[in-house]
Design a protein around this motif. Structure first.
Motif, short mmCIF file in Angstrom:
data_model
loop_
_atom_site.label_atom_id
_atom_site.label_comp_id
_atom_site.label_asym_id
_atom_site.label_seq_id
_atom_site.Cartn_x
_atom_site.Cartn_y
_atom_site.Cartn_z
N ALA A 82 0.85 -1.18 0.00
CA ALA A 82 0.00 0.00 0.00
C ALA A 82 0.89 1.23 0.00
N THR A 83 0.36 2.32 -0.54
CA THR A 83 1.06 3.61 -0.52
C THR A 83 0.06 4.71 -0.17
N GLY A 84 0.55 5.94 -0.16
CA GLY A 84 -0.35 7.07 0.04
C GLY A 84 -0.81 7.69 -1.27
N ARG A 85 -0.45 7.05 -2.38
CA ARG A 85 -0.72 7.63 -3.70
C ARG A 85 -1.98 7.06 -4.32
N SER A 86 -2.65 7.91 -5.11
CA SER A 86 -3.91 7.50 -5.74
C SER A 86 -3.68 6.70 -7.02
N ASP A 87 -2.46 6.69 -7.55
CA ASP A 87 -2.21 6.00 -8.82
C ASP A 87 -1.73 4.57 -8.61
N HIS A 88 -1.85 4.05 -7.39
CA HIS A 88 -1.52 2.66 -7.12
C HIS A 88 -2.62 2.05 -6.26
N PRO A 89 -2.72 0.72 -6.24
CA PRO A 89 -3.74 0.09 -5.38
C PRO A 89 -3.51 0.41 -3.91
N ASN A 90 -4.59 0.27 -3.13
CA ASN A 90 -4.51 0.37 -1.66
C ASN A 90 -3.98 1.72 -1.19
N GLN A 91 -4.61 2.79 -1.64
CA GLN A 91 -4.19 4.11 -1.17
C GLN A 91 -4.66 4.33 0.26
N VAL A 113 -8.98 10.65 4.04
CA VAL A 113 -10.36 11.03 3.73
C VAL A 113 -11.31 9.84 3.88
N LEU A 114 -10.76 8.62 3.97
CA LEU A 114 -11.59 7.45 4.27
C LEU A 114 -12.07 7.46 5.71
N GLY A 115 -11.46 8.31 6.54
CA GLY A 115 -11.75 8.25 7.96
C GLY A 115 -12.37 9.47 8.59
N PHE A 116 -11.63 10.59 8.60
CA PHE A 116 -12.02 11.71 9.46
C PHE A 116 -13.42 12.26 9.19
N PRO A 117 -13.88 12.38 7.92
CA PRO A 117 -15.23 12.94 7.75
C PRO A 117 -16.30 12.07 8.42
N TYR A 118 -16.15 10.78 8.28
CA TYR A 118 -17.18 9.85 8.75
C TYR A 118 -17.07 9.61 10.25
N GLU A 171 -22.02 -1.62 -8.46
CA GLU A 171 -21.74 -1.21 -9.83
C GLU A 171 -21.30 0.24 -9.89
N LEU A 172 -21.85 1.07 -9.00
CA LEU A 172 -21.49 2.49 -8.99
C LEU A 172 -20.00 2.69 -8.78
N VAL A 173 -19.41 1.90 -7.89
CA VAL A 173 -17.97 2.01 -7.62
C VAL A 173 -17.18 1.44 -8.79
N ASN A 174 -17.63 0.32 -9.33
CA ASN A 174 -16.95 -0.25 -10.50
C ASN A 174 -16.90 0.76 -11.64
N LYS A 175 -18.02 1.44 -11.86
CA LYS A 175 -18.06 2.43 -12.94
C LYS A 175 -17.18 3.62 -12.64
N ALA A 176 -17.15 4.02 -11.36
CA ALA A 176 -16.34 5.19 -10.99
C ALA A 176 -14.87 4.96 -11.31
N TYR A 177 -14.41 3.72 -11.12
CA TYR A 177 -13.00 3.41 -11.35
C TYR A 177 -12.80 2.60 -12.63
N PRO A 218 -11.56 0.26 1.23
CA PRO A 218 -12.48 0.83 0.23
C PRO A 218 -11.85 1.98 -0.55
N LYS A 219 -12.45 2.26 -1.69
CA LYS A 219 -12.02 3.38 -2.52
C LYS A 219 -12.62 4.69 -1.97
N PRO A 220 -11.91 5.80 -2.10
CA PRO A 220 -12.42 7.08 -1.56
C PRO A 220 -13.77 7.50 -2.14
N LEU A 221 -14.10 7.09 -3.38
CA LEU A 221 -15.36 7.51 -3.99
C LEU A 221 -16.50 6.55 -3.69
N ASP A 222 -16.29 5.60 -2.80
CA ASP A 222 -17.34 4.65 -2.44
C ASP A 222 -18.37 5.35 -1.57
N THR A 223 -19.58 5.52 -2.08
CA THR A 223 -20.62 6.25 -1.35
C THR A 223 -21.13 5.48 -0.14
N ARG A 224 -20.70 4.22 0.02
CA ARG A 224 -21.14 3.44 1.18
C ARG A 224 -20.35 3.79 2.44
#
Length: 756
Positions: free
Chosen positions: A306-315, A319-324, A359-365, A379-385
């Motif tokens: 995993a890395t902190g970058r968006s251009d590789h898997p497992n970013q 933002v996956l945490g603090f808002p929620y 499907e919404l997440v699949n389409k987003a990515y 999860p991906k950052p754009l996952d509305t769940r």
């Protein structure tokens, strides 16, 4: 990584209105009565109620949804100690993320104070203002002292996100990675490179999950943390190792996990070979990880990374945490964010990654293969769940651990409220851009001698959205590129004047298409000198995948060449135009706003069909209203009659559509109004999100008023019904508008090619 032009970044923060946030009233303030209620004398009544019962502050003010993002600027991003003033853009940015992802309002407060005791006193005094406190960018070790003291002294949720955000997200990823390789966290050997705020917090949370401290080795900038060190503070002392090792190389022998929260490129590739079977590496330094993803993965086939970058898997992205986490804490009025709440967030994130990806997440990515595994640990950052999984888990943990002052009884209703807070479709363009990046297409820009077009072209290149074809005078285009310091070396420049053979080929093709429409071969040869004709012919002959034009010319003058060359898709009688208006809760789709002047009922029915298809293109189910000045026969006239007949035909032709009309615009979008007066309507449950205008006049006026007076962000115009992707820009579009339109054009081309 996206290259950021310095001036573009400064313009983004400076132009129109300086900064990124503003305060918007939530109540009407248009009459003398409104003013009297909002301030004197009406404001005295809630003041008196709060004076009698302090908890009523949550009832009568915005405190319950207000977080203070507070910093002294001593450890900002990768910039270090730049001071409170220079940290303000970052704090405003954090406020934007709170609002976007969790519907939380923010005041950012930058404090000119480096003395921990004084900083604690100042923040503590702000408790009456805020429902929660997010500490940000405060250097270690002072951040530990500050957070500990404030948690003890304050009765609202508080978290230093630099510590706990990374800890929570990486913990979820670590649990899932260990599950995949069938290793127990209590027995693994872990190497931590870095001993700052995030690293120490990560280790403490890993210990809560079962990590054995005796199996941990920690390095900071001065070397290994062991008993020989005389410079250790109380926070690093707890991680002293007694193992007989002194170097990172020795520590990596047989290690199961390497966590990097230090600096880029400090992990030699040969050290990766020394790790145990099925090793795990989280290289979280940004922008350059401790070892590059591609290099590390090439060394070990059994590696999970995993890395902190968006251009590789497992970013690992905070933002996956603090808002929620804050959303759940605020909603039960928690007195703190405790260990139970953090662990609940960890487990919710870990469990969500194991659920089937919608499907919404699949389409987003643009990836139908996303499933729990080595490349999908969190999860991906754009996952509305995320908001409906993490926030309820945090709220429930607060209630169960006894720090909640308010209980949630109906969890299903709470989840619906969470979705309504953010607007489930708020990430529409993010999803389109992500889909575009999966398969970039060749986009021909007909007006490539304009600086806005060239800036947009550079951005879509850098973001890997599209491959630009720049149409125009080559010398002029290159001169503008050089003048503005752009990098478009990977773009293709096509100068129609220099392409004599191609021009003749295009002229012959255009003549074949239009010779029975009054066009001579001489006319065709003259026409292909026009870049709109030339660009359309490039798309028609598959030398480009989509055309973008219209920045400097009237819509009608731009669309005619495309219609003459490319035409309409099979089964479509006409094209139409649509705008998307980005409202706070959800997007609204407006049609026809650009093409058909006074359509008949039959033509309106065609526009309804085109609009329904276009709305679904944006992963949204249309709820359609055909507008007029009448509500279901309340007024008579040719427009209400036309609208009603169009609805009748549409229901017959498209029986699966949610559609009604004729209906007034305010009624259509106000579900309360429909439910009260017209409960029989198909729109009564949710209201309309797709508005069909009876003529071009009303549609054009409506979207322009919304854009200028209403301050709404609009996307478009989106041309619907052409046989191949063509999109016409609004006259004077911004660079952002152009980039959005390119992303739409790319996904449109993907659909045309049947890739999605």
């Amino acid at each position: 990584m996206i290259k950021i032009n310095k001036q573009d970044a400064l313009n983004y923060h400076q132009l129109d209105q300086p900064g990124k946030i503003e305060v918007v009233p939530t109540k009407m303030l248009s009459t003398q009565l409104d003013l009297a209620l909002a301030y004197s004398p009406g404001v005295a009544e809630p003041c008196k109620e709060i004076a009698k019962n302090k908890e009523d502050v949550y009832k009568y003010t915005s405190k319950g949804n207000l977080v203070g993002v507070i910093s002294n600027g001593t450890a900002v991003l990768g910039l270090g100690n730049i001071g409170p003033d220079a940290s303000k853009p970052v704090m405003e940015g954090k406020g934007v993320l709170f609002k976007k992802f969790a519907g939380i309002d923010v005041f950012d407060i930058e404090i000119d104070c480096t003395d921990p005791d004084e900083f604690i006193r100042i923040v503590r005094s702000l408790e009456p203002t805020f429902g929660g406190i997010n500490l940000e960018d405060i250097k270690a070790p002072e951040c530990f002292q500050i957070e500990t003291a404030l948690r003890e002294q304050m009765n609202i949720p508080l978290m230093h996100d630099d510590q706990h955000g990374t800890a929570i997200i990486s913990s979820a990823a670590l649990l899932n990675a260990l599950e995949l390789v069938n290793k127990d966290i209590s027995t693994i050997k872990l190497v931590m490179n870095g001993a700052g705020a995030a690293a120490i917090s990560c280790l403490k949370l890993y210990l809560s999950l079962g990590l054995n401290v005796e199996n941990v080795v920690v390095f900071d900038k001065d070397g290994i943390i062991n008993a020989d060190r005389q410079d250790l503070d109380e926070y690093r002392t707890q991680f002293i190792t007694n193992r007989n090792i002194t170097t990172l190389e020795e520590a990596m022998v047989g290690a199961d996990v390497f966590i990097g929260l230090s600096a880029g490129n400090v992990l030699p590739p040969e050290y990766v070979k020394l790790m145990a079977k099925d090793p795990i590496i989280f290289a979280l330094a940004n922008p350059d990880p401790e070892i590059s993803y591609d290099l590390a993965m090439s060394i070990r086939e059994d590696l999970i990374m995993a890395t902190g970058r968006s251009d590789h898997p497992n970013q690992v992205n905070n933002v996956l945490g603090f808002p929620y986490i804050f959303r759940g804490a605020l909603d039960v009025r928690a007195t703190e964010i405790n260990e139970a709440m953090k662990l609940a967030a960890v487990k919710a994130l870990a469990e969500l990654a194991k659920e089937p990806v919608p499907e919404l997440v699949n389409k987003a990515y643009e990836d139908n293969t996303i499933t729990f595994g080595k490349e999908y640990l969190i999860p991906k950052p754009l996952d509305t769940r995320l908001i409906t999984h993490v926030s309820p888990a945090v709220a429930r943990a607060a209630m169960e651990s006894g720090v909640a002052r308010r209980s949630i009884e109906n969890w299903e209703q709470y989840e619906q409220e969470l979705l309504e807070r953010i607007g489930i479709d708020q990430k529409l363009m993010n999803r389109i851009v992500s889909r575009a990046k999966k398969s970039p297409k060749r986009i021909v820009f007909a007006e490539a001698d304009h600086i806005k077009i060239l800036k947009a072209a550079q951005q879509v290149l850098e973001q890997k959205i599209a491959n630009p074809i720049l149409l125009g005078n080559e010398e002029k285009i290159n001169a503008i590129i050089e003048e503005h310091g752009l990098d478009l070396s990977e773009a293709t420049i096509v100068d129609p004047i220099k392409e004599e053979a191609l021009r003749e080929e295009f002229a012959q093709l255009l003549y074949q298409k239009r010779n029975r429409k009054g066009m001579t071969l001489l006319d065709a040869r003259q026409a292909v000198l026009s870049r709109n004709y030339f660009g359309s012919l490039m798309v028609e002959t598959n030398q480009a995948d989509a055309l973008i034009s219209g920045l400097t010319r009237d819509y009608s003058k731009t669309i005619i060449p495309a219609l003459q060359v490319i035409g309409v898709e099979d089964g479509v009688n006409r094209v139409a135009g649509m705008y998307i208006v980005q409202a706070r809760k959800e997007p609204y789709f407006l049609a026809d706003t650009t093409v058909n002047v006074d359509p008949t009922a039959e033509e309106l029915c065609d526009i309804i069909g085109l609009s329904a298809k276009a709305v679904r293109f944006f992963d949204t189910e249309p709820r359609m209203a055909v507008l007029s000045y009448s509500n279901f026969g309340s007024s008579r006239g040719p427009i209400p009659s036309k609208a009603a007949e169009a609805v009748r035909q549409a229901k017959k032709k498209y029986p699966d559509l949610i559609i009604d009309g004729e209906i007034q615009a305010n009624t259509a979008v106000n579900k309360g109004l429909i439910q009260e007066h017209y409960p029989f309507s198909q729109l009564a449950e949710k209201g309309a999100n797709t508005l069909i205008f009876p003529d071009l006049n009303s549609g054009n006026i409506a979207y322009k008023l919304l854009q200028e007076i209403g301050g709404a962000e609009t996307i478009g115009p989106i041309l619907m019904g052409t046989r191949k992707p063509v999109h016409i820009l609004q006259l004077g579009s911004s660079t952002r508008d152009i980039v959005n339109m390119v992303a739409i054009a790319v996904v449109d081309a993907q659909v045309y090619n049947k890739e999605i």
